[in-house]
Scaffold this motif. Structure first.
Motif, PDB file in Angstrom:
ATOM      1  N   LEU A 115      -5.568  28.436  -9.837  1.00 56.95           N
ATOM      2  CA  LEU A 115      -5.400  28.406  -8.382  1.00 56.95           C
ATOM      3  C   LEU A 115      -5.109  29.784  -7.819  1.00 56.95           C
ATOM      4  CD1 LEU A 115      -3.436  25.092  -7.954  1.00 56.95           C
ATOM      5  CD2 LEU A 115      -5.608  25.638  -6.918  1.00 56.95           C
ATOM      6  N   VAL A 124      -1.345  16.337 -13.229  1.00 59.03           N
ATOM      7  CA  VAL A 124      -1.319  17.571 -12.427  1.00 59.03           C
ATOM      8  C   VAL A 124      -0.194  18.470 -12.903  1.00 59.03           C
ATOM      9  CG1 VAL A 124      -0.991  18.553 -10.133  1.00 59.03           C
ATOM     10  CG2 VAL A 124      -2.160  16.395 -10.374  1.00 59.03           C
ATOM     11  N   LEU A 125       0.993  17.859 -13.056  1.00 55.23           N
ATOM     12  CA  LEU A 125       2.164  18.635 -13.429  1.00 55.23           C
ATOM     13  C   LEU A 125       1.993  19.252 -14.812  1.00 55.23           C
ATOM     14  CD1 LEU A 125       4.475  19.039 -11.597  1.00 55.23           C
ATOM     15  CD2 LEU A 125       5.797  17.400 -12.916  1.00 55.23           C
ATOM     16  N   CYS A 173      -0.521  22.099 -14.727  1.00 58.41           N
ATOM     17  CA  CYS A 173       0.019  23.283 -14.064  1.00 58.41           C
ATOM     18  C   CYS A 173       1.064  23.980 -14.925  1.00 58.41           C
ATOM     19  CB  CYS A 173       0.636  22.911 -12.730  1.00 58.41           C
ATOM     20  SG  CYS A 173      -0.595  22.546 -11.526  1.00 58.41           S
ATOM     21  N   LEU A 174       1.889  23.172 -15.608  1.00 59.54           N
ATOM     22  CA  LEU A 174       2.911  23.775 -16.468  1.00 59.54           C
ATOM     23  C   LEU A 174       2.251  24.565 -17.580  1.00 59.54           C
ATOM     24  CD1 LEU A 174       5.705  21.085 -16.760  1.00 59.54           C
ATOM     25  CD2 LEU A 174       5.814  23.305 -15.675  1.00 59.54           C
ATOM     26  N   SER A 229       1.052  27.793 -16.408  1.00 58.74           N
ATOM     27  CA  SER A 229       2.080  28.751 -15.990  1.00 58.74           C
ATOM     28  C   SER A 229       2.495  29.640 -17.157  1.00 58.74           C
ATOM     29  CB  SER A 229       3.280  27.993 -15.435  1.00 58.74           C
ATOM     30  OG  SER A 229       4.464  28.701 -15.672  1.00 58.74           O
ATOM     31  N   THR A 238       5.081  31.595 -17.330  1.00 61.21           N
ATOM     32  CA  THR A 238       6.521  31.517 -17.565  1.00 61.21           C
ATOM     33  C   THR A 238       6.850  30.347 -18.476  1.00 61.21           C
ATOM     34  OG1 THR A 238       6.495  31.906 -15.202  1.00 61.21           O
ATOM     35  CG2 THR A 238       8.630  31.918 -16.295  1.00 61.21           C
ATOM     36  N   PHE A 239       6.193  29.208 -18.185  1.00 56.81           N
ATOM     37  CA  PHE A 239       6.466  28.013 -18.975  1.00 56.81           C
ATOM     38  C   PHE A 239       6.045  28.235 -20.425  1.00 56.81           C
ATOM     39  CE2 PHE A 239       5.130  23.868 -20.667  1.00 56.81           C
ATOM     40  CZ  PHE A 239       6.303  23.156 -20.505  1.00 56.81           C
ATOM     41  N   TYR A 270      11.468  28.066 -11.448  1.00 58.88           N
ATOM     42  CA  TYR A 270      11.617  28.561 -12.818  1.00 58.88           C
ATOM     43  C   TYR A 270      10.293  28.704 -13.550  1.00 58.88           C
ATOM     44  CZ  TYR A 270      16.552  28.158 -12.081  1.00 58.88           C
ATOM     45  OH  TYR A 270      17.801  28.341 -11.575  1.00 58.88           O
ATOM     46  N   PHE A 271       9.266  27.944 -13.140  1.00 60.25           N
ATOM     47  CA  PHE A 271       7.975  28.095 -13.819  1.00 60.25           C
ATOM     48  C   PHE A 271       6.963  28.804 -12.935  1.00 60.25           C
ATOM     49  CE2 PHE A 271       9.689  24.220 -16.012  1.00 60.25           C
ATOM     50  CZ  PHE A 271      10.103  24.928 -17.118  1.00 60.25           C
ATOM     51  N   THR A 272       7.410  29.330 -11.812  1.00 58.27           N
ATOM     52  CA  THR A 272       6.565  30.062 -10.869  1.00 58.27           C
ATOM     53  C   THR A 272       5.195  29.413 -10.662  1.00 58.27           C
ATOM     54  OG1 THR A 272       5.901  31.547 -12.652  1.00 58.27           O
ATOM     55  CG2 THR A 272       7.606  32.329 -11.156  1.00 58.27           C
ATOM     56  N   ILE A 273       5.231  28.132 -10.306  1.00 57.35           N
ATOM     57  CA  ILE A 273       4.000  27.452  -9.905  1.00 57.35           C
ATOM     58  C   ILE A 273       4.036  27.350  -8.385  1.00 57.35           C
ATOM     59  CG2 ILE A 273       2.596  25.377 -10.226  1.00 57.35           C
ATOM     60  CD1 ILE A 273       4.098  24.825 -12.719  1.00 57.35           C
ATOM     61  N   GLN A 274       2.829  27.426  -7.748  1.00 54.43           N
ATOM     62  CA  GLN A 274       2.826  27.386  -6.287  1.00 54.43           C
ATOM     63  C   GLN A 274       3.493  26.105  -5.801  1.00 54.43           C
ATOM     64  OE1 GLN A 274      -0.004  27.872  -8.079  1.00 54.43           O
ATOM     65  NE2 GLN A 274      -1.483  29.047  -6.921  1.00 54.43           N
ATOM     66  N   ALA A 300       1.890  17.173  -6.623  1.00 50.18           N
ATOM     67  CA  ALA A 300       2.142  16.254  -7.733  1.00 50.18           C
ATOM     68  C   ALA A 300       3.277  15.300  -7.379  1.00 50.18           C
ATOM     69  CB  ALA A 300       2.489  17.045  -8.988  1.00 50.18           C
TER      70      ALA A 300
END
Lengths: 346, 322
Positions: free
Chosen positions: A269, A311-312, A315-316, A319, A321-322, B113-117, B124
Motif C-alpha cells: 500500500l 487483512v490484519l 498487513c502484519l 510490516s 516492524t512486525f 507499534y507495527f507502523t501499519i497505515q 480490518a
C-alpha cells in the motif's frame, strides 16, 4: 528453492492451494466439472464466474495502489454503471435489440470513465489525498445510483444483456473472457511499454519522477480513469448476471474486497511496485474463501470476521516492524546468551 | 482587526449553517422554531458523539473507518445481553463502553507499534466488528427493557414549549468535554502536535505512542457511547445499523473545518458540521418530494467544496511562508 519461496506469487499461491485442498478434502466433488448443453458447470467455474467482477475491480485498484493512491469509490461506480445500463435498457420497447445493448454498455462504460476522470482530477489536479478525494464519490456515488434507479431495483428482461454476465462462450462463462481481455491489455501496457515503470516511479516519488521528465499528473490521472473503467465493466457484469440493478446494494463493500485482493497479491500500500497476477490470485483467494464458507455450512455472516483476520494477518506480515519483532523473538528464544555476548563485546 | 487565517474554515462552516437554516426558515413555514433546532440535536446525537471522537483521530493525522461497525456492534451486544440474557442495563452499558474502548486501544496499538497505515487497520476493524454483529445474530433484536424505553421517551422540557432528549444531552456533554480536552489539557495539545508533525512531536519528547493509542481508544469509546445512544434511538440491535456511517462522520469533521492532514481544526467546527448535515436532512424532509438519496449527494458535494477550500487555504498559507 529459496528463490522459489521469495517469489512474490509463492505465498498467495500457497494460500490458494491450501484453500482448494481443504475444499477437496471437505467435499470430494469440488473439482468435478460437468458438461451440460455445451456449458461447463462446477464449483471452480462458479468461482471464476462470480469472482470476475472482483478481479476486474482489483486490477484497476492495483494500478491506483501502485501510485500510492487508493480508490474508495469503485463500489459506487459499480452501482452507477449497472444502474445506467439497466435504466437505458428498461426504457426501450424492444429490450433485445443489439444496438440498444451496445449503446447501453457504451453509455455505462463512458460514464464510469468520466467518474474516473473526476477522481483523477481531484487527486492529480487539485492535489487532494486519494482516500478523501475518492471518499466524495463513494458517498455521493451511491446517492447518484439510487437517484438513477429511483431507489428501486430495476429489472430487465434482455437475454442479450444477460449474456454479458451469465452467458457462455466456448463452453466457459463469457465474463472470464472479458476479464482476460482487460488483464491482457493491462499486463501488455504496463510490462511491455514503459508505462508500468512510470507508474512505479510515480508511486515511489512523484516529485522526483516529475523532475526526471515523467508527467506524474497524467500518469496519476490515467490510473484513476482505468480504475473507473474497470469498475464500470464490473458493474455491467454484476448487473447483467442478475438482470437487475440495485442502487443500494450493488457493489457494497467492493472497495474493501478489492483492496484486500491487491494487498494479498503482494502489492504494498506504500506504492512503488505492483503485481497484476498477484492481484488476480488475491481476488481468487477471496472468492474461494467466500465459496468455501458458504459450502461448509458456516453462516455466511462469518465471512466478514474471516476477511478481517486475513487483512490484519497480511498487513502484519507486510510490516517490517512486525517481522523484525518476530525475528528478534525467535532469535532470543534460540540463542538466549547471544545478547549477553554482544553486550560484553561492545 | 482582520480575522485570523486559522479561523476562516470554522467561520465558513458556522456561516454556512446559519445561511442554510435561514434559507429553510424562509422557504418553509414552521421551520424557524427552537424545536426544529433541538430536533437537529436529538436526531443526530449519535453522529455528534462519533464525530467528536473522529475529530481527535483526524487531528492526530489518522483516520478511523471502524466507527459505524462499532456502533452496530454496541447496539447488538446491548440488545443481546439485555434482551436475551436478561442482564441489567447498569452492567451492560459500562461493559459496552469498555468493549469499544478496548477495541480502539487494540487498533491504536497495532497502528503505532507495527507502523501499519491507520486506514488499513481500522478497515480490518470495520470488517471484524461488523462480522461479530452477525455472529451474535443476523436478525434485529428489539429491546423492550423498561430502562431503555424510559430513556428513549423522556423529554426534558425547555422554555418555549420545546424539549430535548437524554441522548441529546449526553451528546452536548460529550462535545463540552471534548472541547475542554482538546484545548485545555496536555493530551489535547499532544494530539495537535502529533497531527502537525509526528517526527517533531517525537523529538520534542512528547509521549507519541501513548497519545496515538489513546486517540484511537477515545474514538472507540465515543463510537461505543454513540452505539448506546443509538440503541436508545432505535430501541433495537441490528448488524446493519449505521452502515456507511464512517463517511458521514468524516464528512462532518471535514465540513467542520478540520484539516485531513491533521493538526488543524476545532471540535466546535465538528459540532457545526454535524448540524449542517442535520439541516440538509431537515430541509429534504420538509421539501417532501425530494428523496433521501439527495442527502448523500449534497453531503458529497459539500465535502468536495470544503476540501477544495482547505486546499486553497493551506496552499495560500504555504506561499505566504515562502
Amino acid at each position: 528453492m529459496s528463490q522459489l519461496v521469495k517469489h512474490h506469487l509463492f505465498w498467495p499461491l500457497c494460500v490458494l492451494a491450501v484453500l482448494l485442498l481443504f475444499n477437496l478434502c471437505y467435499s470430494p466433488d469440488f473439482f468435478s466439472i460437468t458438461v451440460h448443453d455445451g456449458h461447463l458447470y462446477g464449483s471452480l467455474i462458479d468461482i471464476l464466474n462470480f469472482g470476475a467482477p472482483l478481479i476486474l475491480v482489483a486490477i484497476g485498484m492495483t494500478l491506483v495502489v501502485a501510485t500510492k493512491g487508493i480508490d474508495l469509490s469503485v463500489g459506487s461506480i459499480v452501482a452507477i454503471s449497472g444502474a445506467i445500463a439497466c435504466l437505458s435498457i428498461s426504457k426501450a420497447s424492444d429490450q433485445n435489440a443489439l444496438g440498444l445493448i451496445l449503446t447501453s454498455v457504451l453509455l455505462a462504460a463512458g460514464l464510469s470513465l468520466m467518474l474516473g476522470v473526476w477522481n483523477g482530477l481531484l487527486v492529480s489536479g487539485a492535489g487532494i489525498q486519494p482516500i478523501i478525494a475518492t471518499l466524495i464519490l463513494m458517498v455521493a456515488g451511491r446517492g447518484i445510483a439510487q437517484l438513477v434507479t429511483g431507489g428501486q431495483i430495476i429489472t430487465v428482461t434482455s437475454s442479450k444483456y444477460a449474456y454479458i454476465g451469465s452467458g457462455s462462450f466456448a463452453a466457459l462463462p463469457f465474463s472470464i473472457f472479458v476479464v482476460a481481455l482487460i488483464l491482457v491489455i493491462a499486463v501488455l501496457l504496463t510490462r511491455k511499454t514503459a508505462l508500468g515503470l512510470f507508474i512505479e516511479s510515480v508511486g515511489c516519488n512523484p516529485a522526483a519522477s516529475s523532475m526526471s521528465g515523467i508527467r506524474a499528473r497524467w500518469v496519476i490521472l490515467s490510473v484513476y480513469v482505468f480504475c473507473g473503467l474497470c469498475a464500470g465493466i464490473a458493474g455491467l457484469l454484476l448487473s447483467s448476471n442478475v438482470s437487475s440493478a440495485d442502487g443500494n446494494n450493488a457493489g457494497l463493500w467492493y472497495e474493501l474486497d478489492a483492496i484486500l485482493a491487491v494487498v494479498i497479491g503482494g502489492t504494498s500500500l506504500n506504492g512503488g511496485r505492483f503485481y497484476l497476477t498477484g492481484t488476480v490470485i488475491g481476488a481468487l483467494i477471496i472468492q474461494t474463501l467466500t465459496t468455501t464458507i458458504y459450502m461448509i455450512g458456516v453462516p455466511p455472516e462469518i465471512t466478514l470476521v474471516v476477511k478481517a483476520c486475513v487483512v490484519l494477518a497480511v498487513c502484519l506480515i507486510q510490516s517490517d516492524t512486525f517481522r523484525a519483532a518476530m525475528a528478534a523473538r525467535w532469535k532470543s528464544r534460540h540463542y538466549p546468551a547471544e545478547k549477553e555476548v554482544t553486550r560484553h563485546v561492545s | 482587526m482582520s480575522l485570523n487565517r486559522k479561523f476562516i474554515p470554522i467561520v465558513v462552516t458556522i456561516v454556512l449553517f446559519l445561511v442554510m437554516f435561514a434559507a429553510g426558515s424562509f422557504r418553509y413555514t414552521g421551520f424557524f422554531s427552537l424545536q426544529v433546532l433541538m430536533n437537529l440535536l436529538i436526531d443526530n446525537a449519535f453522529l455528534l458523539i462519533t464525530a467528536v471522537g473522529m475529530s481527535f483521530v483526524i487531528l492526530s493525522g489518522g483516520i478511523d473507518l471502524s466507527v459505524g461497525s462499532i456502533i452496530a456492534l454496541s447496539t447488538m451486544v446491548s440488545a443481546s445481553l439485555v434482551q436475551q440474557q436478561g442482564w441489567p442495563p447498569a452492567v451492560v452499558i459500562p461493559l459496552v463502553l469498555l468493549m469499544g474502548a478496548l477495541f480502539g486501544t487494540i487498533m491504536g496499538a497495532i497502528i503505532h507499534y507495527f507502523t501499519i497505515q491507520p486506514f488499513i487497520v481500522t478497515l480490518a476493524g470495520m470488517f471484524l466488528a461488523r462480522g461479530l454483529c452477525y455472529v451474535i445474530s443476523i436478525d434485529t433484536i428489539t429491546i423492550d427493557n423498561s430502562f431503555y424505553t424510559a430513556i428513549a421517551q423522556t423529554r426534558i422540557p425547555l422554555p418555549g414549549g420545546s424539549f430535548l432528549s437524554i441522548s441529546a444531552v449526553i451528546a452536548l456533554v460529550a462535545v463540552a468535554v471534548a472541547i475542554f480536552t482538546a484545548h485545555y489539557t496536555r493530551f489535547g495539545r499532544n494530539v495537535y502536535a502529533l497531527g502537525g508533525n509526528e517526527q517533531s512531536a517525537l523529538l520534542m519528547g512528547l509521549p507519541v505512542a501513548r497519545t496515538k493509542v489513546l486517540v484511537y481508544t477515545l474514538s472507540g469509546l465515543c463510537s461505543a457511547l454513540a452505539g448506546v445512544v443509538f440503541t436508545f434511538y432505535m430501541l433495537s440491535g441490528y448488524g446493519l445499523h449505521a452502515v456507511g456511517f464512517e463517511l458521514d462522520t468524516i464528512a462532518a469533521v471535514v465540513i467542520g473545518g478540520t484539516l485531513l492532514t491533521g493538526g488543524v481544526g476545532y471540535v466546535l467546527g465538528t459540532f457545526f458540521g454535524v448540524l449542517i448535515q442535520g439541516v440538509i436532512q431537515t430541509i429534504i424532509s420538509f421539501e417532501g418530494t425530494l428523496s433521501s438519496w439527495w442527502t448523500k449527494i449534497v453531503i458529497g458535494l459539500l465535502l468536495f467544496i470544503f476540501i477544495l477550500l482547505q486546499r486553497v487555504l493551506s496552499s495560500r498559507r504555504l506561499t505566504l511562508k515562502e
